[in-house]
Motif scaffolding. Structure first.
Motif, PDB file in Angstrom:
ATOM      1  N   MET A   1       0.861  -1.221  -0.030  1.00 23.63           N
ATOM      2  CA  MET A   1       0.005  -0.044  -0.036  1.00 23.63           C
ATOM      3  C   MET A   1       0.707   1.212   0.020  1.00 23.63           C
ATOM      4  O   MET A   1       1.801   1.265   0.851  1.00 23.63           O
ATOM      5  N   ASP A   2       0.683   2.217  -0.924  1.00 19.77           N
ATOM      6  CA  ASP A   2       1.245   3.342  -0.756  1.00 19.77           C
ATOM      7  C   ASP A   2       0.661   4.295  -0.124  1.00 19.77           C
ATOM      8  O   ASP A   2      -0.305   4.921  -0.335  1.00 19.77           O
ATOM      9  N   LYS A   3       1.303   4.477   1.024  1.00 22.24           N
ATOM     10  CA  LYS A   3       0.865   5.444   2.259  1.00 22.24           C
ATOM     11  C   LYS A   3       0.635   6.944   1.690  1.00 22.24           C
ATOM     12  O   LYS A   3      -0.112   7.614   2.085  1.00 22.24           O
ATOM     13  N   LEU A   4       1.722   7.235   0.913  1.00 22.99           N
ATOM     14  CA  LEU A   4       1.632   8.789   0.530  1.00 22.99           C
ATOM     15  C   LEU A   4       0.366   9.018  -0.483  1.00 22.99           C
ATOM     16  O   LEU A   4      -0.245   9.997  -0.237  1.00 22.99           O
ATOM     17  N   SER A   5       0.072   8.181  -1.403  1.00 24.12           N
ATOM     18  CA  SER A   5      -1.107   8.188  -2.051  1.00 24.12           C
ATOM     19  C   SER A   5      -2.346   8.158  -1.360  1.00 24.12           C
ATOM     20  O   SER A   5      -3.272   8.913  -1.476  1.00 24.12           O
ATOM     21  N   LEU A   6      -2.501   7.346  -0.562  1.00 16.78           N
ATOM     22  CA  LEU A   6      -3.517   7.319   0.486  1.00 16.78           C
ATOM     23  C   LEU A   6      -3.818   8.423   1.427  1.00 16.78           C
ATOM     24  O   LEU A   6      -4.889   8.985   1.455  1.00 16.78           O
ATOM     25  N   ALA A   7      -2.417   9.132   1.857  1.00 16.44           N
ATOM     26  CA  ALA A   7      -2.687  10.355   2.556  1.00 16.44           C
ATOM     27  C   ALA A   7      -3.187  11.528   1.701  1.00 16.44           C
ATOM     28  O   ALA A   7      -3.828  12.221   2.032  1.00 16.44           O
ATOM     29  N   GLY A   8      -2.602  11.489   0.343  1.00 15.65           N
ATOM     30  CA  GLY A   8      -3.094  12.193  -0.534  1.00 15.65           C
ATOM     31  C   GLY A   8      -4.742  12.491  -0.683  1.00 15.65           C
ATOM     32  O   GLY A   8      -5.071  13.473  -0.785  1.00 15.65           O
ATOM     33  N   ILE A   9      -5.378  11.304  -1.067  1.00 14.60           N
ATOM     34  CA  ILE A   9      -6.644  11.322  -1.269  1.00 14.60           C
ATOM     35  C   ILE A   9      -7.406  11.651  -0.115  1.00 14.60           C
ATOM     36  O   ILE A   9      -8.404  12.322  -0.146  1.00 14.60           O
ATOM     37  N   ALA A  10      -6.720  11.034   1.296  1.00 17.02           N
ATOM     38  CA  ALA A  10      -7.352  11.800   2.658  1.00 17.02           C
ATOM     39  C   ALA A  10      -7.444  13.369   2.495  1.00 17.02           C
ATOM     40  O   ALA A  10      -8.497  13.873   2.891  1.00 17.02           O
ATOM     41  N   LEU A  11      -6.391  13.763   2.364  1.00 15.25           N
ATOM     42  CA  LEU A  11      -6.036  15.106   2.624  1.00 15.25           C
ATOM     43  C   LEU A  11      -6.719  15.933   1.358  1.00 15.25           C
ATOM     44  O   LEU A  11      -7.611  16.880   1.763  1.00 15.25           O
ATOM     45  N   ALA A  12      -7.160  15.308   0.162  1.00 11.08           N
ATOM     46  CA  ALA A  12      -8.031  15.807  -0.669  1.00 11.08           C
ATOM     47  C   ALA A  12      -9.415  16.146  -0.315  1.00 11.08           C
ATOM     48  O   ALA A  12     -10.076  17.039  -0.461  1.00 11.08           O
ATOM     49  N   LEU A  13     -10.019  15.116   0.090  1.00 11.67           N
ATOM     50  CA  LEU A  13     -11.150  14.926   0.809  1.00 11.67           C
ATOM     51  C   LEU A  13     -11.462  15.945   2.034  1.00 11.67           C
ATOM     52  O   LEU A  13     -12.290  16.811   2.211  1.00 11.67           O
ATOM     53  N   VAL A  14     -10.574  15.999   2.943  1.00 10.13           N
ATOM     54  CA  VAL A  14     -10.087  16.936   4.093  1.00 10.13           C
ATOM     55  C   VAL A  14     -10.443  18.393   3.492  1.00 10.13           C
ATOM     56  O   VAL A  14     -11.124  19.224   3.794  1.00 10.13           O
ATOM     57  N   ALA A  15      -9.459  18.552   2.212  1.00  7.45           N
ATOM     58  CA  ALA A  15      -9.545  19.973   1.825  1.00  7.45           C
ATOM     59  C   ALA A  15     -10.683  20.606   1.394  1.00  7.45           C
ATOM     60  O   ALA A  15     -11.158  21.807   1.552  1.00  7.45           O
ATOM     61  N   VAL A  16     -11.657  19.716   0.651  1.00 11.20           N
ATOM     62  CA  VAL A  16     -12.689  20.196   0.075  1.00 11.20           C
ATOM     63  C   VAL A  16     -13.941  20.227   0.986  1.00 11.20           C
ATOM     64  O   VAL A  16     -14.553  21.374   1.147  1.00 11.20           O
ATOM     65  N   ILE A  17     -13.943  19.099   1.875  1.00  7.74           N
ATOM     66  CA  ILE A  17     -15.136  19.032   2.721  1.00  7.74           C
ATOM     67  C   ILE A  17     -15.050  19.923   3.784  1.00  7.74           C
ATOM     68  O   ILE A  17     -15.826  20.575   4.211  1.00  7.74           O
ATOM     69  N   GLY A  18     -13.695  19.906   4.367  1.00  8.74           N
ATOM     70  CA  GLY A  18     -13.363  20.575   5.558  1.00  8.74           C
ATOM     71  C   GLY A  18     -13.294  22.354   4.989  1.00  8.74           C
ATOM     72  O   GLY A  18     -13.829  23.215   5.937  1.00  8.74           O
ATOM     73  N   GLY A  19     -13.003  22.537   3.840  1.00  6.91           N
ATOM     74  CA  GLY A  19     -13.103  23.906   3.430  1.00  6.91           C
ATOM     75  C   GLY A  19     -14.602  24.543   3.332  1.00  6.91           C
ATOM     76  O   GLY A  19     -14.537  25.600   3.625  1.00  6.91           O
ATOM     77  N   SER A  20     -15.380  23.498   2.966  1.00  7.70           N
ATOM     78  CA  SER A  20     -16.601  23.917   2.677  1.00  7.70           C
ATOM     79  C   SER A  20     -17.067  24.264   4.097  1.00  7.70           C
ATOM     80  O   SER A  20     -18.027  25.097   4.320  1.00  7.70           O
ATOM     81  N   ILE A  21     -17.007  23.248   4.835  1.00  8.84           N
ATOM     82  CA  ILE A  21     -17.641  23.557   6.237  1.00  8.84           C
ATOM     83  C   ILE A  21     -16.928  24.772   6.995  1.00  8.84           C
ATOM     84  O   ILE A  21     -17.759  25.813   7.552  1.00  8.84           O
ATOM     85  N   LEU A  22     -15.752  24.926   6.738  1.00  8.56           N
ATOM     86  CA  LEU A  22     -15.029  26.070   7.266  1.00  8.56           C
ATOM     87  C   LEU A  22     -15.556  27.521   6.803  1.00  8.56           C
ATOM     88  O   LEU A  22     -15.481  28.468   7.471  1.00  8.56           O
TER      89      LEU A  22
END
Length: 246
Positions: free
Chosen positions: A1-22
């Motif tokens: 498992m490529d942990k960096l790619s997994l982290a990238g996907i998670a951060l992408a979702l956080v950036a969009v969803i979290g940004g919308s909430i903030l």
């Protein structure tokens, strides 16, 4: 498992969803069946027209390599090649026949079989390089499926926004609907630009890097097999092959 790619996907979702909430828009503002239909289905329609079915299916099969790229133990492979070289110098190329039968990788097996059969170095190189180039071309076409989706998605997002604004203009007589309508119109833009820059284009770049790495390993293997065929000293072969991965 490529942990960096997994982290990238998670951060992408956080950036969009979290940004919308903030920003105060909330998660609900990102949910739009109309935007999904226009952008995602429209992007798929465009890539279907753009790409032959066989290439599209190959690209979909390659998608898993973003999270689970093939691992190459280059150190172990170099040691194996050097070991084959030592066996060939002491016992002759026919002594490698047992290695051919035990090998599971089709590409390595084919190269070893050519060694055992006594093929000329130029013949080994030309045959194996054609296979490498063919595989590289097919894999790059698969990666370009996601690159194409990354190109089309933002444009579909703009189309979705324009269509949303057209619906807003039809309700100018009702000011209570304007704010909600304009917000919904720009969700399509978020879908298009976000999917392209956070998923499709990064996936294409990652897959191209994986393909380049696989090609480099195969080129190193070809060089090693040629060196064995020419009877080079195992130490020289090891030094040469390590140069591929400085």
């Amino acid at each position: 498992m490529d942990k960096l790619s997994l982290a990238g996907i998670a951060l992408a979702l956080v950036a969009v969803i979290g940004g919308s909430i903030l920003k105060g828009a909330g998660v609900e503002a990102l949910l739009s069946p109309a935007a999904f239909t226009i952008v995602i289905l429209g992007t798929l329609a465009a890539i279907f027209l753009h790409t032959p079915m066989s290439v599209f299916m190959h690209g979909m099969k390659m998608a898993k390599m973003v999270l689970m790229p093939p691992r190459h133990d280059t150190q172990a492979l170099i040691e194996r090649i050097v070991g084959w070289s030592g066996v060939a110098r002491k016992q002759g190329l026919l002594a490698l026949e047992g290695e051919v039968e035990a090998e599971s990788d089709p590409f390595i097996k084919k190269g070893l079989q050519m060694l055992v059969d006594g093929a000329e170095p130029d013949a080994i190189r030309s045959i194996l390089e054609v296979e490498v180039q063919t595989r590289e071309h097919l894999d790059l076409q698969g990666a370009k499926v996601f690159e194409g989706m990354g190109i089309y998605a933002p444009t579909l997002g703009i189309i979705g926004a324009v269509m949303g604004l057209m619906a807003v203009l039809k309700n100018l007589a009702d000011p209570s609907k304007l704010g909600h309508g304009i917000a919904a119109a720009f969700v399509a833009t978020i879908y298009g630009i976000g999917s392209a820059n956070l998923f499709f284009l990064p996936m294409a770049a990652k897959l191209k890097a994986v393909v380049a790495d696989q090609t480099r390993v195969r080129e190193m293997l070809i060089e090693g097999l040629i060196s064995i065929s020419q009877g080079e000293n195992p130490r020289n072969i090891e030094s040469k092959l390590r140069g591929y991965f400085h």
